[in-house]
Enzyme design. Structure first.
Site, PDB file in Angstrom:
ATOM      1  N   ASP A 105       0.814  -1.219   0.000  1.00  0.00           N
ATOM      2  CA  ASP A 105       0.000   0.000   0.000  1.00  0.00           C
ATOM      3  C   ASP A 105       0.854   1.280   0.000  1.00  0.00           C
ATOM      4  OD1 ASP A 105      -2.408   1.276  -0.098  1.00  0.00           O
ATOM      5  OD2 ASP A 105      -2.955   0.985   2.003  1.00  0.00           O
ATOM      6  N   LYS A 157      -7.962  -1.775   3.587  1.00  0.00           N
ATOM      7  CA  LYS A 157      -7.375  -0.435   3.737  1.00  0.00           C
ATOM      8  C   LYS A 157      -7.264  -0.066   5.214  1.00  0.00           C
ATOM      9  CE  LYS A 157      -6.416   2.559   0.575  1.00  0.00           C
ATOM     10  NZ  LYS A 157      -5.220   2.462  -0.236  1.00  0.00           N
ATOM     11  N   LYS A 180      -9.020  14.260  -3.207  1.00  0.00           N
ATOM     12  CA  LYS A 180      -9.392  13.622  -1.940  1.00  0.00           C
ATOM     13  C   LYS A 180      -9.266  14.610  -0.780  1.00  0.00           C
ATOM     14  CE  LYS A 180      -7.493   9.891   0.813  1.00  0.00           C
ATOM     15  NZ  LYS A 180      -6.619   8.729   0.650  1.00  0.00           N
ATOM     16  N   LYS A 226       2.731   1.933   3.254  1.00  0.00           N
ATOM     17  CA  LYS A 226       2.027   2.132   4.532  1.00  0.00           C
ATOM     18  C   LYS A 226       2.242   0.997   5.523  1.00  0.00           C
ATOM     19  CE  LYS A 226      -2.406   3.474   3.055  1.00  0.00           C
ATOM     20  NZ  LYS A 226      -2.331   4.455   2.014  1.00  0.00           N
TER      21      LYS A 226
HETATM   22  P1  NAI Z   1      -8.406   3.242  -9.851  1.00  0.00           P
HETATM   23  O1  NAI Z   1      -9.635   2.553  -9.428  1.00  0.00           O
HETATM   24  O2  NAI Z   1      -8.513   4.524 -10.592  1.00  0.00           O
HETATM   25  O3  NAI Z   1      -7.506   2.285 -10.725  1.00  0.00           O
HETATM   26  C1  NAI Z   1      -7.475   0.906 -10.568  1.00  0.00           C
HETATM   27  C2  NAI Z   1      -7.534   0.276 -11.935  1.00  0.00           C
HETATM   28  O4  NAI Z   1      -7.361  -1.111 -11.760  1.00  0.00           O
HETATM   29  C3  NAI Z   1      -8.868   0.468 -12.633  1.00  0.00           C
HETATM   30  O5  NAI Z   1      -8.654   1.006 -13.926  1.00  0.00           O
HETATM   31  C4  NAI Z   1      -9.455  -0.938 -12.716  1.00  0.00           C
HETATM   32  O6  NAI Z   1     -10.201  -1.140 -13.885  1.00  0.00           O
HETATM   33  C5  NAI Z   1      -8.209  -1.774 -12.675  1.00  0.00           C
HETATM   34  N1  NAI Z   1      -8.329  -3.157 -12.195  1.00  0.00           N
HETATM   35  C6  NAI Z   1      -9.081  -3.678 -11.210  1.00  0.00           C
HETATM   36  N2  NAI Z   1      -8.849  -4.994 -11.064  1.00  0.00           N
HETATM   37  C7  NAI Z   1      -7.889  -5.306 -11.956  1.00  0.00           C
HETATM   38  C8  NAI Z   1      -7.211  -6.495 -12.293  1.00  0.00           C
HETATM   39  N3  NAI Z   1      -7.479  -7.633 -11.673  1.00  0.00           N
HETATM   40  N4  NAI Z   1      -6.274  -6.454 -13.258  1.00  0.00           N
HETATM   41  C9  NAI Z   1      -5.988  -5.293 -13.905  1.00  0.00           C
HETATM   42  N5  NAI Z   1      -6.609  -4.138 -13.657  1.00  0.00           N
HETATM   43  C10 NAI Z   1      -7.544  -4.144 -12.681  1.00  0.00           C
HETATM   44  O7  NAI Z   1      -7.554   3.434  -8.506  1.00  0.00           O
HETATM   45  P2  NAI Z   1      -6.258   4.340  -8.246  1.00  0.00           P
HETATM   46  O8  NAI Z   1      -6.694   5.609  -7.638  1.00  0.00           O
HETATM   47  O9  NAI Z   1      -5.407   4.362  -9.446  1.00  0.00           O
HETATM   48  O10 NAI Z   1      -5.563   3.493  -7.094  1.00  0.00           O
HETATM   49  C11 NAI Z   1      -5.035   2.229  -7.394  1.00  0.00           C
HETATM   50  C12 NAI Z   1      -4.710   1.439  -6.146  1.00  0.00           C
HETATM   51  O11 NAI Z   1      -3.702   2.100  -5.423  1.00  0.00           O
HETATM   52  C13 NAI Z   1      -5.906   1.262  -5.203  1.00  0.00           C
HETATM   53  O12 NAI Z   1      -5.899  -0.025  -4.677  1.00  0.00           O
HETATM   54  C14 NAI Z   1      -5.601   2.236  -4.124  1.00  0.00           C
HETATM   55  O13 NAI Z   1      -6.168   1.858  -2.894  1.00  0.00           O
HETATM   56  C15 NAI Z   1      -4.091   2.172  -4.071  1.00  0.00           C
HETATM   57  N6  NAI Z   1      -3.541   3.363  -3.467  1.00  0.00           N
HETATM   58  C16 NAI Z   1      -3.737   4.592  -4.047  1.00  0.00           C
HETATM   59  C17 NAI Z   1      -3.234   5.721  -3.439  1.00  0.00           C
HETATM   60  C18 NAI Z   1      -3.411   7.053  -4.056  1.00  0.00           C
HETATM   61  O14 NAI Z   1      -3.933   7.187  -5.136  1.00  0.00           O
HETATM   62  N7  NAI Z   1      -2.958   8.108  -3.411  1.00  0.00           N
HETATM   63  C19 NAI Z   1      -2.518   5.636  -2.157  1.00  0.00           C
HETATM   64  C20 NAI Z   1      -2.386   4.304  -1.645  1.00  0.00           C
HETATM   65  C21 NAI Z   1      -2.859   3.221  -2.302  1.00  0.00           C
END
Ligand code: NAI
Length: 515
Positions: free
Chosen positions: A309, A358, A400, A471
């Site tokens: 994370d 989370k 956020k 994290k």
């Molecule tokens: P998002 O939801 O915009 O992007 C995630 C992408 O993963 C989506 O496009 C979705 O279609 C795709 N996806 C889901 N399951 C999949 C799979 N099995 N294989 C391939 N693609 C898949 O989320 P975001 O904002 O980009 O965050 C991504 C991850 O990073 C989340 O788990 C989030 O909790 C984690 N994270 C983000 C932080 C941040 O943005 N500041 C901080 C800490 C962690």
């Protein structure tokens, strides 16, 4: 906005009796002073000891590829767009004037390390000026997504970049379409179902594994890469059960994939595929992908795994602020961390099992600081009340809002309440960490070290050196977890300077105390 910091400093020349360069290899001697401690009922016995280490660093960065799982997400599209913008040094118009691409928020690109005093001023060196590192501009980036949007569409959907930048990036970004991925609905929130239109067909988990392995192989060959890193920045999954017979050993996890067992998650398959292809695997989400069987497999194959994370916003501040409070002798009693966000990550986290992943990773972050001070937190007492809330509010998108209240006990029964409001694009905090994770992982593949007892060997497969960026750091079994931000940074900087043969105790600054 400052220009990229690497251009702001002259090159560093090391003249050190501790370091020698032979061909491409820098070998440096380092005396590691460490206390041997014995704790008994009668007290603590400390014996300072000196240990002689030698570090060898291959000075030539490898041609490195980064495969993102979740390429079409907010982080994925931001990483790709930001690299293109930096490569081309793009400038775009905003309401407040022109803005140029940069790497702010990246430890490797935008921080400096204190070297010493040159007689007139304190001298610092860029973090990436101590040892040669891959530039984020040179990373070859590709990846998978369960959604088939091209990266232009993904970037528009993300609501992270300004419209002028989006239009400038459009021609390049619309050429990039994520590879189909693995979708097992039970692991991410049910509200993600509509997004899954780019899915590898079939039910066989073994076939899914083979397909991901072949994607990694093809990527490596196509770009003639020497190092591949697979990084999970896809949706947060629920936790998987950890059970003997399922995922407790390398053999078990391979057998469980072959048997398509229900508890094998998509991220388990990506991690195993990476390891079997000699690619390093990093988990940027909170779920427990790195089960014991996967760690054992990584150790057998000599590749790195890291997680869990990204430590990007609220938790990063917490890991600095609680350390600061405890170091001040104040006693944090209550930490309430409330968030609302409106991006797809927030939507996914609005279901209980994904929120739970989370919540766990966000909760453990103050543990080492609480354990460091038994004056404030005597044996048997518990740490601060620690409450985490995340709400999905679509309107705010990727912007956020994190609101934190810290209440500490202060002198003579008083209380200090700190209220912190943090608003920013979440992905603009996370994307720089993705570069850092890849750049540091590649660097650590080029470092080996020897002690008095053992010959040269690489770092442990569980790469806890990445903890600064994560994290809930995964560490080798039986070793301590550190979360305090500045201590983590200090340790990393110290390691780099040790490898370069220039480590010193300059933070003491004893030379300035002379009468
Ligand atoms: P998002 O939801 O915009 O992007 C995630 C992408 O993963 C989506 O496009 C979705 O279609 C795709 N996806 C889901 N399951 C999949 C799979 N099995 N294989 C391939 N693609 C898949 O989320 P975001 O904002 O980009 O965050 C991504 C991850 O990073 C989340 O788990 C989030 O909790 C984690 N994270 C983000 C932080 C941040 O943005 N500041 C901080 C800490 C962690």
């Amino acid at each position: 906005t400052p220009s990229p910091p690497t251009t702001a400093y002259p090159p560093l020349k090391v003249v050190s009796p501790l370091a020698t360069v032979t061909g491409q290899t820098l070998e440096a001697a380092f005396e590691y002073r460490r206390n041997t401690i014995t704790t008994t009922a009668n007290g603590i016995t400390v014996e300072p000891k000196r240990h002689q280490y030698r570090f060898k660093t291959n000075l030539k960065p490898k041609k490195t590829g980064l495969l993102l799982v979740g390429l079409g997400g907010n982080n994925g599209s931001t990483v790709v767009g930001a690299t293109l913008a930096n490569k081309e040094a793009l400038t775009w118009q905003t309401r407040t004037g022109p803005q140029t691409a940069n790497y702010l928020g990246s430890v490797t690109q935008s921080t400096t390390v204190h070297l010493g005093w040159d007689g007139k001023q304190q001298v610092y060196v860029p973090f990436n000026g101590i040892l040669p590192m891959v530039s984020p501009n040179d990373l070859v980036i590709d990846g998978w997504d369960i959604n088939n949007a091209n990266l232009y569409e993904a970037m528009v959907r993300a609501r992270v970049f300004q419209p002028d930048l989006i239009q400038q990036l459009k021609p390049a970004m619309e050429q990039i379409v994520p590879k189909p991925s693995i979708y097992y609905p039970d692991f991410i929130a049910s509200n993600q179902g509509a997004r899954a239109n780019n899915v590898i067909p079939g039910e066989s988990k073994q076939e899914h594994l083979e397909r991901i392995r072949s994607d990694i192989r093809e990527f490596k060959q196509k770009h003639d890469l020497e190092c591949v890193i697979v990084l999970w920045t896809a949706n947060t999954e629920r936790y998987t059960d950890i059970q003997a017979g399922l995922n407790g050993t390398a053999e078990e996890i391979l057998a469980s994939i072959a048997a398509s067992k229900d508890e094998i998650s998509p991220s388990n398959i990506f991690a195993v595929a990476s390891i079997l292809e000699g690619a390093h695997y990093i988990n940027g989400s909170p779920q427990n992908t790195l089960v014991p069987g996967i760690v054992e497999l990584a150790t057998q194959h000599g590749v790195f795994v890291g997680g869990d994370d990204f430590k990007s916003g609220q938790t990063k501040l917490k890991s600095a602020l609680v350390d600061f409070l405890v170091t001040s002798g104040l006693k944090p009693e209550s930490i309430v961390s409330y968030n609302h966000l409106g991006n797809n990550d927030g939507k996914n986290l609005s279901e209980a099992r994904q929120f739970r992943s989370k919540e766990i990773s966000k909760s453990s972050v103050v543990d080492d600081m609480v354990a460091s001070n038994k004056i404030l937190y005597p044996e048997g007492s518990h740490g601060p009340d620690h409450c985490i809330v995340i709400k999905y509010v679509p309107f705010v998108g990727d912007s956020k809002r994190a609101m934190d209240e810290y209440i500490s006990s202060i002198f003579m029964g008083g209380h200090q309440t700190l209220a912190i409001h943090n608003t920013c694009e979440d992905s603009l905090l996370a994307a720089p960490l993705i570069f850092d994770l890849a750049i540091l992982t590649e660097l650590f593949t080029r470092i080996t070290y020897a002690t008095e007892e053992n010959g040269f060997t690489g770092f442990h497969s569980v790469l806890s050196l990445l903890s600064l960026l994560l994290k809930a750091p995964v560490v080798p079994e039986g070793t301590p977890v550190g979360n305090a931000f500045m201590r983590q940074f200090g340790a990393l900087a110290k390691l780099l300077t040790a490898c370069a043969g220039i480590a010193s105790d300059n933070e003491l600054q004893l030379e300035f105390f002379t009468k």
